[in-house]
Design a protein around this motif. Structure first.
Motif, PDB file in Angstrom:
ATOM      1  N   ASP A   1       0.833  -1.207   0.000  1.00 47.05           N
ATOM      2  CA  ASP A   1       0.000   0.000   0.000  1.00 47.05           C
ATOM      3  C   ASP A   1       0.862   1.250   0.000  1.00 47.05           C
ATOM      4  O   ASP A   1       0.571   2.227  -0.706  1.00 47.05           O
ATOM      5  CB  ASP A   1      -0.923   0.001   1.219  1.00 47.05           C
ATOM      6  N   TRP A   2       1.944   1.226   0.780  1.00 50.27           N
ATOM      7  CA  TRP A   2       2.826   2.389   0.829  1.00 50.27           C
ATOM      8  C   TRP A   2       3.500   2.610  -0.523  1.00 50.27           C
ATOM      9  O   TRP A   2       3.598   3.750  -1.000  1.00 50.27           O
ATOM     10  CB  TRP A   2       3.879   2.177   1.917  1.00 50.27           C
ATOM     11  N   THR A   3       3.947   1.528  -1.140  1.00 51.50           N
ATOM     12  CA  THR A   3       4.600   1.655  -2.443  1.00 51.50           C
ATOM     13  C   THR A   3       3.624   2.176  -3.496  1.00 51.50           C
ATOM     14  O   THR A   3       3.959   3.057  -4.303  1.00 51.50           O
ATOM     15  CB  THR A   3       5.173   0.298  -2.881  1.00 51.50           C
ATOM     16  N   MET A   4       2.398   1.652  -3.507  1.00 54.97           N
ATOM     17  CA  MET A   4       1.407   2.101  -4.486  1.00 54.97           C
ATOM     18  C   MET A   4       1.042   3.560  -4.269  1.00 54.97           C
ATOM     19  O   MET A   4       0.893   4.322  -5.234  1.00 54.97           O
ATOM     20  CB  MET A   4       0.166   1.218  -4.404  1.00 54.97           C
ATOM     21  N   THR A   5       0.914   3.966  -3.010  1.00 54.32           N
ATOM     22  CA  THR A   5       0.604   5.367  -2.725  1.00 54.32           C
ATOM     23  C   THR A   5       1.730   6.276  -3.177  1.00 54.32           C
ATOM     24  O   THR A   5       1.499   7.345  -3.769  1.00 54.32           O
ATOM     25  CB  THR A   5       0.347   5.553  -1.228  1.00 54.32           C
ATOM     26  N   ARG A   6       2.982   5.867  -2.926  1.00 56.88           N
ATOM     27  CA  ARG A   6       4.120   6.676  -3.338  1.00 56.88           C
ATOM     28  C   ARG A   6       4.176   6.786  -4.866  1.00 56.88           C
ATOM     29  O   ARG A   6       4.419   7.869  -5.402  1.00 56.88           O
ATOM     30  CB  ARG A   6       5.410   6.061  -2.798  1.00 56.88           C
ATOM     31  N   LYS A   7       3.945   5.667  -5.565  1.00 54.73           N
ATOM     32  CA  LYS A   7       3.959   5.703  -7.028  1.00 54.73           C
ATOM     33  C   LYS A   7       2.825   6.560  -7.568  1.00 54.73           C
ATOM     34  O   LYS A   7       2.996   7.287  -8.556  1.00 54.73           O
ATOM     35  CB  LYS A   7       3.863   4.281  -7.579  1.00 54.73           C
ATOM     36  N   ARG A   8       1.672   6.484  -6.924  1.00 55.13           N
ATOM     37  CA  ARG A   8       0.546   7.294  -7.388  1.00 55.13           C
ATOM     38  C   ARG A   8       0.851   8.786  -7.218  1.00 55.13           C
ATOM     39  O   ARG A   8       0.517   9.607  -8.086  1.00 55.13           O
ATOM     40  CB  ARG A   8      -0.716   6.917  -6.611  1.00 55.13           C
ATOM     41  N   VAL A   9       1.499   9.145  -6.115  1.00 57.79           N
ATOM     42  CA  VAL A   9       1.881  10.543  -5.913  1.00 57.79           C
ATOM     43  C   VAL A   9       2.925  10.964  -6.941  1.00 57.79           C
ATOM     44  O   VAL A   9       2.876  12.083  -7.477  1.00 57.79           O
ATOM     45  CB  VAL A   9       2.414  10.740  -4.479  1.00 57.79           C
ATOM     46  N   GLU A  10       3.877  10.071  -7.244  1.00 50.39           N
ATOM     47  CA  GLU A  10       4.889  10.394  -8.256  1.00 50.39           C
ATOM     48  C   GLU A  10       4.251  10.594  -9.625  1.00 50.39           C
ATOM     49  O   GLU A  10       4.632  11.512 -10.372  1.00 50.39           O
ATOM     50  CB  GLU A  10       5.935   9.285  -8.310  1.00 50.39           C
ATOM     51  N   VAL A  11       3.292   9.739  -9.970  1.00 49.39           N
ATOM     52  CA  VAL A  11       2.619   9.891 -11.264  1.00 49.39           C
ATOM     53  C   VAL A  11       1.836  11.194 -11.305  1.00 49.39           C
ATOM     54  O   VAL A  11       1.851  11.927 -12.298  1.00 49.39           O
ATOM     55  CB  VAL A  11       1.703   8.682 -11.529  1.00 49.39           C
ATOM     56  N   HIS A  12       1.137  11.497 -10.203  1.00 49.19           N
ATOM     57  CA  HIS A  12       0.366  12.742 -10.152  1.00 49.19           C
ATOM     58  C   HIS A  12       1.289  13.950 -10.263  1.00 49.19           C
ATOM     59  O   HIS A  12       0.959  14.943 -10.936  1.00 49.19           O
ATOM     60  CB  HIS A  12      -0.423  12.800  -8.846  1.00 49.19           C
ATOM     61  N   ASP A  13       2.459  13.883  -9.631  1.00 48.21           N
ATOM     62  CA  ASP A  13       3.411  14.982  -9.728  1.00 48.21           C
ATOM     63  C   ASP A  13       3.970  15.090 -11.156  1.00 48.21           C
ATOM     64  O   ASP A  13       4.189  16.200 -11.665  1.00 48.21           O
ATOM     65  CB  ASP A  13       4.551  14.763  -8.729  1.00 48.21           C
ATOM     66  N   ALA A  14       4.201  13.948 -11.795  1.00 48.35           N
ATOM     67  CA  ALA A  14       4.715  13.973 -13.167  1.00 48.35           C
ATOM     68  C   ALA A  14       3.702  14.562 -14.137  1.00 48.35           C
ATOM     69  O   ALA A  14       4.083  15.195 -15.139  1.00 48.35           O
ATOM     70  CB  ALA A  14       5.107  12.562 -13.603  1.00 48.35           C
ATOM     71  N   LEU A  15       2.419  14.374 -13.855  1.00 46.46           N
ATOM     72  CA  LEU A  15       1.396  14.930 -14.739  1.00 46.46           C
ATOM     73  C   LEU A  15       1.388  16.453 -14.714  1.00 46.46           C
ATOM     74  O   LEU A  15       0.912  17.092 -15.661  1.00 46.46           O
ATOM     75  CB  LEU A  15       0.015  14.390 -14.343  1.00 46.46           C
ATOM     76  N   GLN A  16       1.881  17.033 -13.615  1.00 44.42           N
ATOM     77  CA  GLN A  16       1.911  18.493 -13.528  1.00 44.42           C
ATOM     78  C   GLN A  16       3.101  19.087 -14.261  1.00 44.42           C
ATOM     79  O   GLN A  16       3.132  20.301 -14.495  1.00 44.42           O
ATOM     80  CB  GLN A  16       1.957  18.919 -12.049  1.00 44.42           C
ATOM     81  N   ARG A  17       4.086  18.256 -14.607  1.00 42.34           N
ATOM     82  CA  ARG A  17       5.273  18.747 -15.297  1.00 42.34           C
ATOM     83  C   ARG A  17       5.221  18.333 -16.776  1.00 42.34           C
ATOM     84  O   ARG A  17       4.398  17.522 -17.188  1.00 42.34           O
ATOM     85  CB  ARG A  17       6.538  18.182 -14.653  1.00 42.34           C
TER      86      ARG A  17
END
Length: 469
Positions: free
Chosen positions: A102-118
């Motif tokens: 769950d922690w890994t999936m949450t971290r990856k989801r945040v990374e993807v969301h951050d990448a979408l802003q760039r």
């Protein structure tokens, strides 16, 4: 037939007094009487036989029915039982692995969301088409006689003219799935500034020989540009395009380009290339890691023997130049029919990867919602199974305690049922007369879970009566 006498239950106080030294038969009979009276006085309070091991108040039982069962931890009795030690350890390992996942999936989801802003840069091919058409030329009027072949200045008919067309489109990625395709960008959105120079005799055509287009905010996107001019003489056309690339590209000064081995890149790419050069040449100071020592090649760039890492972007900016424009040449000859196919040039351009962002957005939004529903359903099923295990363990403990010492167990159980009955009837007409006097002498009695709720209810009833509600 003899008339059956009405059944009369003994008063709870007399039952309590008889609990001091009961025989097994008498104890069992008293237990049945207590259970019957409890059901008659409070039908909604369903106390199980093992209530001594699960001491819940009525308010706690109601709240438990309202809440969703979310506890997925095994009961302590199962965790400490040697019979289930191996299974309990496996289940705890699964829970630990689930938390890590769950922690890994949450971290990856945040990374993807951050990448979408760039901006996610990718290189695409822009194909530029140049073509022209003519009208009113002498070779087009051959075979036409009379006034129909003469130029008409009022209507503009038969006046020699031509149209020059500039089109462009981004080529599709080969072997791309249909669901991953996104609408292509318009040609004008890829150009910042464009200048078209017409090489014509200024004595014959004094105006309109330089056409300039500059993209403005809120301007509609276009697939191409058309330039219309009058004339029948061959014209050389020079097109100068300044592309709008993402991220913005810069041309490196030759001094820095020779060191890094790149001629054009984004500002971030140039800084990263410089940092890679510093690490490769081992130029970072051994003591103060913030300092970079210049070698013979970097000394002209730094203009000093050392430089701080935080000053590298400022130093790089001095050697960034505007990129070279795209220059195309085209010859337009109205005296001959235009070519059937347009001339084409392919230019590489850096753009934001909309296709990758679309797939990432699908993963973050669509798949996350579907997975969340499935995971919630599985969590509820696991919680129900854990609750079933907990109930089965309580029943097992109850029956084992009864099997080990039937007499002592019934005695303990009767005392527990008697206290529960007193708690239920404490708000009745007896006004708490059934509470044991010896219990009232103990401070622990007033720390029981139900005392705070009983005080709150009593105080609420007093205030309601005082207000006349």
């Amino acid at each position: 037939m003899t008339e059956s006498a009405p059944v009369s239950y003994p008063h709870p106080a007399s039952v309590q007094r008889s609990l001091s030294t009961p025989s097994p038969v008498t104890a069992l009979a008293q237990a049945l009487v207590l259970i019957t009276m409890q059901e008659a006085q409070k039908p909604a309070a369903k106390y199980a036989l093992f209530s001594s091991y699960a001491s819940h108040t009525l308010s706690q039982d109601v709240d438990a029915r309202k809440r969703k069962i979310t506890d997925r931890n095994l009961p302590n009795a199962l965790l400490q039982s040697p019979e289930f030690a191996e299974d309990s350890a496996m289940y705890r390992d699964l829970l630990q692995m689930e938390r890590k996942l769950d922690w890994t999936m949450t971290r990856k989801r945040v990374e993807v969301h951050d990448a979408l802003q760039r901006i996610i840069p990718t290189t695409r091919t822009l194909r530029i088409f140049l073509s022209h058409t003519v009208s009113g030329q002498p070779w087009q009027r051959e075979g036409v006689e009379g006034d129909a072949a003469k130029p008409n200045l009022e209507t503009g008919e038969n006046i020699p003219a031509w149209q020059f067309r500039i089109d462009g489109r981004v080529l599709e990625i080969p072997n791309q799935r249909a669901k991953d395709r996104v609408p292509p960008r318009k040609f004008s959105t890829l150009i910042k500034h464009m200048v078209v120079e017409l090489d014509r005799d200024t004595t014959l055509y004094p105006e309109g020989n330089i056409v300039e287009w500059l993209r403005a905010p809120n301007q509609p996107a276009l697939d191409g540009f058309t330039i219309r001019r009058k004339g029948d003489t061959p014209t050389k056309i020079r097109i100068v395009m300044h592309l709008d690339q993402q991220p913005e590209q810069y041309k490196l000064h030759p001094d820095l380009a020779n060191i890094l081995g790149i001629k054009e890149d984004s500002r971030t790419g140039v800084i990263q290339a410089l940092w890679n050069y510093i690490k490769t040449q081992n130029l970072q100071d051994k003591v103060d890691r913030r300092v970079v020592r210049a070698d013979a090649r970097l000394h002209p760039i730094f203009n000093a023997d050392t430089a701080y890492i935080q000053h590298l972007p400022e130093l790089v900016n001095r050697y960034l130049l505007p990129p070279d424009p795209i220059i195309l040449h085209y010859t337009l000859n109205p005296a001959v029919p235009p070519p059937e196919k347009p001339s084409a040039w392919d230019v590489e351009v850096k753009v934001d990867d909309a296709s990758l962002k679309s797939r990432m957005q699908h993963v973050v939004v669509s798949m996350a919602q579907d997975s969340a529903r499935d995971l919630t359903k599985l969590d509820e099923e696991i919680a129900l199974h854990i609750q079933s295990l907990n109930n089965a363990q309580m029943k097992r403990t109850f029956l084992r305690a009864f099997a080990d010492d039937p007499r002592g167990f019934i005695q303990t159980w009767l005392e527990s049922q008697s206290r529960d009955l007193e708690s239920v009837l404490a708000s009745g007409p007896s006004e708490g007369a059934m509470v044991r006097q010896e219990d009232l002498k103990r401070t622990e009695f007033f720390r029981l879970p139900w005392v705070e709720e009983a005080v709150a209810i009593q105080e609420g009833m007093r205030l309601a009566a005082k207000a006349g509600l």
